[in-house]
Design an enzyme around this catalytic site. Structure first.
Site, PDB file in Angstrom:
ATOM      1  N   THR A 162      -2.636   2.673  -4.548  1.00  0.00           N
ATOM      2  CA  THR A 162      -2.637   3.146  -3.076  1.00  0.00           C
ATOM      3  C   THR A 162      -3.774   4.492  -2.859  1.00  0.00           C
ATOM      4  O   THR A 162      -3.266   5.481  -3.865  1.00  0.00           O
ATOM      5  CB  THR A 162      -1.386   3.474  -2.688  1.00  0.00           C
ATOM      6  OG1 THR A 162      -0.877   2.380  -2.661  1.00  0.00           O
ATOM      7  CG2 THR A 162      -1.622   3.826  -1.083  1.00  0.00           C
ATOM      8  N   GLU A 163      -4.817   4.646  -2.182  1.00  0.00           N
ATOM      9  CA  GLU A 163      -5.624   5.784  -2.042  1.00  0.00           C
ATOM     10  C   GLU A 163      -5.982   6.539  -3.460  1.00  0.00           C
ATOM     11  O   GLU A 163      -5.950   7.565  -3.428  1.00  0.00           O
ATOM     12  CB  GLU A 163      -4.782   6.799  -1.263  1.00  0.00           C
ATOM     13  CG  GLU A 163      -4.062   6.305   0.220  1.00  0.00           C
ATOM     14  CD  GLU A 163      -5.128   5.965   1.145  1.00  0.00           C
ATOM     15  OE1 GLU A 163      -5.966   6.690   1.260  1.00  0.00           O
ATOM     16  OE2 GLU A 163      -4.997   4.875   1.572  1.00  0.00           O
ATOM     17  N   LEU A 164      -6.067   5.666  -4.262  1.00  0.00           N
ATOM     18  CA  LEU A 164      -6.618   6.057  -5.702  1.00  0.00           C
ATOM     19  C   LEU A 164      -5.662   7.041  -6.439  1.00  0.00           C
ATOM     20  O   LEU A 164      -6.189   7.886  -7.189  1.00  0.00           O
ATOM     21  CB  LEU A 164      -7.967   6.394  -5.488  1.00  0.00           C
ATOM     22  CG  LEU A 164      -9.113   5.583  -6.545  1.00  0.00           C
ATOM     23  CD1 LEU A 164      -8.953   4.269  -6.372  1.00  0.00           C
ATOM     24  CD2 LEU A 164     -10.457   6.170  -6.212  1.00  0.00           C
ATOM     25  N   HIS A 214       0.995  -1.200  -0.078  1.00  0.00           N
ATOM     26  CA  HIS A 214       0.063   0.082   0.049  1.00  0.00           C
ATOM     27  C   HIS A 214       0.899   1.213   0.105  1.00  0.00           C
ATOM     28  O   HIS A 214       0.637   2.069   0.886  1.00  0.00           O
ATOM     29  CB  HIS A 214      -0.841   0.003   1.198  1.00  0.00           C
ATOM     30  CG  HIS A 214      -2.220   0.842   1.073  1.00  0.00           C
ATOM     31  ND1 HIS A 214      -3.182   0.564   0.288  1.00  0.00           N
ATOM     32  CD2 HIS A 214      -2.599   2.013   1.597  1.00  0.00           C
ATOM     33  CE1 HIS A 214      -4.103   1.247   0.407  1.00  0.00           C
ATOM     34  NE2 HIS A 214      -4.066   2.174   0.876  1.00  0.00           N
TER      35      HIS A 214
END
Lengths: 403, 417
Positions: free
Chosen positions: A145-147, A109
């Site tokens: 990760t986190e768009l 991530h």
């Protein structure tokens, strides 16, 4: 006729132990095993297990018409394999129904794409293999990760043979266009881009239990009614959110579980509506337009950019110090050092150092195990100091790892 | 609105944060168009114009009538734990407390914090009645226990509401070894006042837990800081490799100077090139000098003595880090002053100012290990200090006396309605 596409992000970082300068050169274990296990148990019992049970029932109840997608970070998979096999089994049971798509992301991530393409590809491959081995499914859709997203990422991801990629439907990139369409990333020829409808998504993820929200309380019927009123010519409504929304960010007492239980039936009352996973949406529809996104987007905060992780001098200092170690980490060729280095890449460590105290400040505080971003930075840098000394020590004990 | 204020300090007569706070708050109130008469134990009479009308209590003629024992002392039991230092305050003793000017109608009040403080406080209280009779006002605003009698006497004469503003309590000054007289006067004032202002939630909590005061009666108004005048910034040639860590405050139990020294010793073991400065004076000073010698860190640890004016500015500019390790600090303005000089700060969690600062590092005062670790982190990681300083500049913009003045006015209006 719009399809409804649900993707839930499932992730827990490895939180770091309290580490002072006096620990440097003396303590080489960086994880807070106790806190990580405690949080894992709490989230497993309040969210993963009850939510998975509900999802499984919904899938059975609607005979495959209810379909969802998950992205489960590798660093969480490691934790549940080790400590909560019951959680792993419940995800496996969901995947076995055939109504669940698993997405691919960076194993840790991480934000590796921004600093090392080589490391990024490694982590994506690691995650893909992990999904294959645990769930017997080969991911075809990528979500960073986190768009986090831009054109360059899309190009790399296309070359890695993914068919679909997800991003935030931020107003500034859409410039009046709809987030309910399927797009082609600029510079790509096959990859398809799905955009998060942040308004509808955040109605559940953020506003659901907000008593000051005029729409409170949000019922499944009311919410389905809003979705049903979407223009029939639209392709897809993407609801992307953290899985921890269910039972964790929104506690059981808010009624969030009742909401999700009633939601599919309310949606399916409209004969033109259906649920599809990202790959199914991509297989059904063709992109309407190419979308040029040179600057990075993310789904974090009002800014929807990288500033939650790289918005101040401490964050850039910490992450640059970490990635500068890459050549040395490879040179040492020690699986243990490699694993530690990668664990330290998890984006949460940098998120904790964020000093934006805007409307988003409280969201940051909610997720932050440190009393302040300064404490987060100090702790992290002390650990990096020790890790760097470990890296530069004469390899003696781990010689055996060298082939 | 016309405000009658009773205080013990006002610039240039300042020994600590109380005078600084009174100055900032009165200036903000007068800027909003309110008039303030500020009664001090004495003024130095240099006649400098001020935004408030300064009145000296010392030398005010007190009519015989007012020399009778006032009703305010009835029901107040004042004992003494140390009769050598603290005079009794009993019926027979009252007259003798006024004896600073025996046979005279002019009471002398030095305004010092000496052994005779309680009798001074009583004399100051007597004069209040006279001053209160001389002029009209809407509210009475009294600062700390020294002005409790004055405030109550002024209310008796005028029937105007009394607001007691607490900047420090006896538990802050003395830990558990409190002076019972002072505690009694504080509790008496807190109970008698129409409303109480506390400088922090930390202080409000002490009032509730140690004095049994109704939380409804207490409003928290955090202090602020007065921006320094432009152009007054000292330019000091500074060796960037020479790191200086500063303690500036009274060298007393309350301020935790001992924790600063213990932390310094730990830091010097790892970073022997750092310099520590302790500026200030106080009763713990001899012990602190001894401790520094004992630890063998004297060559890196300097006692600068009590600093005034330009020297304060100079030492802030010299410093790379400011530490306030207070054991108990109702508010603590000095970290805000350090921040005005772009100095990052570490403050104890046992302080009111930690309630308003997000961009300071915080430690429990007793956690010397943690304090030392954080000192080293600030000196070692430039990005940390840079970020703290940058964010602190933003933060300071919002810590304004104007906001405090508005809250104080709300309290006045509530009391008047």
């Amino acid at each position: 006729m719009p399809a409804l596409c649900l993707y839930f992000q499932v992730h827990q970082p490895c939180r770091l132990r309290h580490y002072t300068i006096f620990d440097v050169n003396h303590v080489h274990a960086y994880e807070d095993g106790g806190a990580n296990l405690e949080i894992l148990n709490k989230v497993a019992d309040q969210c993963y297990l009850p939510a998975n049970r509900i999802m499984l029932n919904l899938i059975r109840q609607h005979a495959g018409q209810f379909r969802i997608a998950f992205s489960i970070s590798g660093i969480l998979l490691d934790q549940i394999e080790r400590h909560r096999p019951d959680v792993l089994e419940s995800f496996q049971a969901l995947v076995r129904t055939g109504s669940v798509e698993l997405l691919c992301e960076t194993y840790y991530h991480s934000l590796a794409f921004l600093f090392s393409l080589k490391e990024f590809k490694h982590q994506v491959m690691l995650h893909k293999k992990k999904i294959q081995s645990l769930f017997g499914q080969t991911p075809k859709t990528f979500c960073h990760t986190e768009l986090i997203y831009n054109n360059d990422l899309a190009k790399v991801v296309e070359k890695m043979n993914f068919k679909t990629i997800l991003a935030e439907g931020a107003d500034r990139i859409l410039a009046g266009r709809s987030c309910h369409a399927l797009y082609r990333p600029a510079g790509c020829s096959k990859l398809k881009l799905l955009l998060r409808d942040y308004r509808f998504s955040d109605d559940i993820a953020f506003r659901y239990s907000d008593r000051k929200w005029p729409e409170y309380p949000l019922t499944a019927r009311k919410f389905a009614g809003w979705l049903h009123r979407t223009d029939a010519a639209e392709t897809v409504i993407n609801l992307f959110m953290d899985y921890e929304t269910f039972g964790e960010h929104q506690s059981q007492e808010t009624g969030i579980f009742e909401f999700i239980k009633a939601f599919p039936a309310e949606i399916l009352k409209h004969p033109d509506f259906c649920f599809q996973t990202p790959s199914e949406v991509a297989a059904t529809f063709e992109p309407s337009l190419s979308l040029d996104i040179p600057d990075f987007l993310s789904w974090a905060d009002e800014d929807r950019d990288l500033t939650a992780w790289l918005g101040n001098g401490m964050q850039t200092d910490a992450i640059q110090t970490l990635y500068k170690m890459e050549p040395q980490v490879y040179r040492r060729n020690s699986p243990q050092l490699m694993d530690t280095w990668r664990m330290l890449q998890t984006s949460d460590h940098f998120y904790y150092m964020c000093t934006k105290w805007s409307a988003d400040g409280d969201v940051h505080q909610y997720f932050n195990p440190y009393p302040s971003p300064y404490d987060a930075y100090i702790n992290y840098m002390n650990i990096l100091d020790d890790f760097s000394r470990q890296l530069h020590k004469k390899p003696s004990s781990d010689k055996g790892c060298n082939p | 609105m016309q405000i009658l204020m009773f205080g013990w300090e006002f610039p240039p007569l300042v020994s600590g944060g109380l005078g600084t706070a009174c100055f900032g708050m009165t200036r903000a109130l007068t800027d909003l168009g309110h008039e303030i008469v500020f009664v001090l134990p004495r003024t130095d009479g240099d006649g400098k114009p001020s935004h408030v009308k300064l009145v000296s209590a010392s030398g005010v003629a007190v009519p015989d009538l007012d020399l009778e024992e006032p009703s305010v002392f009835q029901g107040l039991s004042i004992r003494s734990v140390d009769s050598v230092l603290r005079p009794y305050l009993s019926k027979g003793r009252y007259r003798s407390l006024l004896s600073g000017s025996q046979g005279s109608r002019f009471l002398t009040i030095s305004g010092d914090y000496g052994a005779d403080l309680i009798s001074e406080v009583v004399r100051y209280g007597r004069v209040a009645g006279v001053i209160a009779r001389e002029r009209p006002f809407d509210v009475i605003h009294a600062h700390d226990w020294m002005t409790v009698f004055a405030g109550i006497e002024a209310r008796r004469i005028s029937s105007r509401p009394l607001i007691l503003h607490i900047h420090a309590l006896e538990f802050d000054r003395s830990g558990e070894n409190i002076n019972q007289d002072i505690y009694d006067i504080e509790r008496y004032g807190l109970e008698a006042a129409d409303h109480v202002i506390a400088v922090s939630h930390y202080t409000k909590k002490t009032m509730i837990e140690r004095y049994g005061i109704d939380p409804e009666k207490v409003t928290v108004v955090h202090n602020a800081v007065t921006r320094r005048e432009a152009g007054g910034i000292y330019r000091v040639e500074k060796d960037p490799l020479q790191k200086v860590v500063l303690f500036l405050g009274r060298i007393t139990f309350q301020k935790g100077p001992d924790y600063f020294i213990e932390a310094a010793a730990k830091v010097l073991q790892e970073m022997p090139e750092v310099t520590f400065i302790m500026a200030g004076a106080g009763d713990m000073m001899p012990r602190m000098v001894e401790r520094v010698a004992e630890l063998g860190i004297g060559s890196r640890f300097h006692f600068a003595g009590f600093l005034k004016g330009d020297d304060v500015e100079r030492v802030f500019v010299l410093s790379d880090l400011y530490i306030m390790p207070s054991v108990s600090e109702p508010f603590g303005i000095s970290p805000l002053e350090a921040m005005l000089y772009d100095v990052p700060v570490i403050i104890s969690r046992q302080s009111g100012v930690s309630e308003v600062l997000q961009h300071a590092l915080k430690v429990d005062f007793w956690d010397v290990h943690e304090l030392a670790g954080k000192i080293m982190a600030v000196l070692k990681y430039p990005s940390l200090a840079a970020e703290m300083v940058e964010r602190s500049r933003e933060e300071l913009k919002h810590i304004r006396w104007e906001h405090a003045a508005e809250k104080i006015l709300n309290v006045y209006n509530t009391c008047l309605s």
